[in-house]
Design a protein around this motif. Structure first.
Motif: not given
Ligand SMILES: [Zn+2]
Length: 147
Positions: A130, A122, A26
């Motif tokens: 992300c 992500h 992330h």
């Molecule tokens: Zn994330």
């Protein structure tokens, strides 16, 4: 490098018997201090296992427990989430990459993970921007070079 422990109330005890088989990458869209603030806040409802930035690694949730980071419950159960200090106009620093690579290498050794296929962005899990400016292939390749 030892992680600094920063407690987060946003996690679930255990993993419902699920084995760890993914690392989810992330970006914070901010600094590590912003992650500290968000993950310490019980009203945010989010967390990650680790955050990296500004020369430090923070651990928010024990690897044995389920952090709330992936936006998908089954993926939360099976993964370790790592946040990186970066935003859409600011890529992670080389130091952040280096710390991430070392941490991911340790995790891959611990759980027997293949960095090329089991370190995922992500955006692999849910529709999201992300991890933004994080070069995930650089992390995978850095880990592969260590293992
Ligand atoms: Zn994330």
């Amino acid at each position: 490098m030892a992680a600094v422990q920063v407690s987060s109330p946003n996690f679930t005890e255990g993993r419902e018997g699920t084995a760890v088989d993914r690392i989810v990458i992330h970006y914070i869209v901010g600094t590590l201090a912003a992650a500290d603030t968000t993950f310490s806040d019980p009203n945010s409802g989010v967390s990650a296992h680790y955050g990296i930035g500004e020369g430090e690694i923070h651990q928010f949730v024990d690897e044995a427990n389920t952090a709330w980071h992936a936006g998908d419950w089954n993926f939360n159960l099976r993964s370790i989430g790592i946040e990186h200090s970066a935003d859409p106009s600011r890529a992670p620093t080389q130091d952040t990459y280096n710390k991430s690579i070392d941490l991911c290498a340790t995790i891959c050794r611990t759980y027997g993970l293949d960095p090329q296929s089991q370190i995922v962005p992500h955006s692999f899990v849910v529709s999201t921007d992300c991890p933004g400016t994080v070069d995930i292939q650089a992390i995978r390749d850095g880990v592969s070079a260590i293992l």
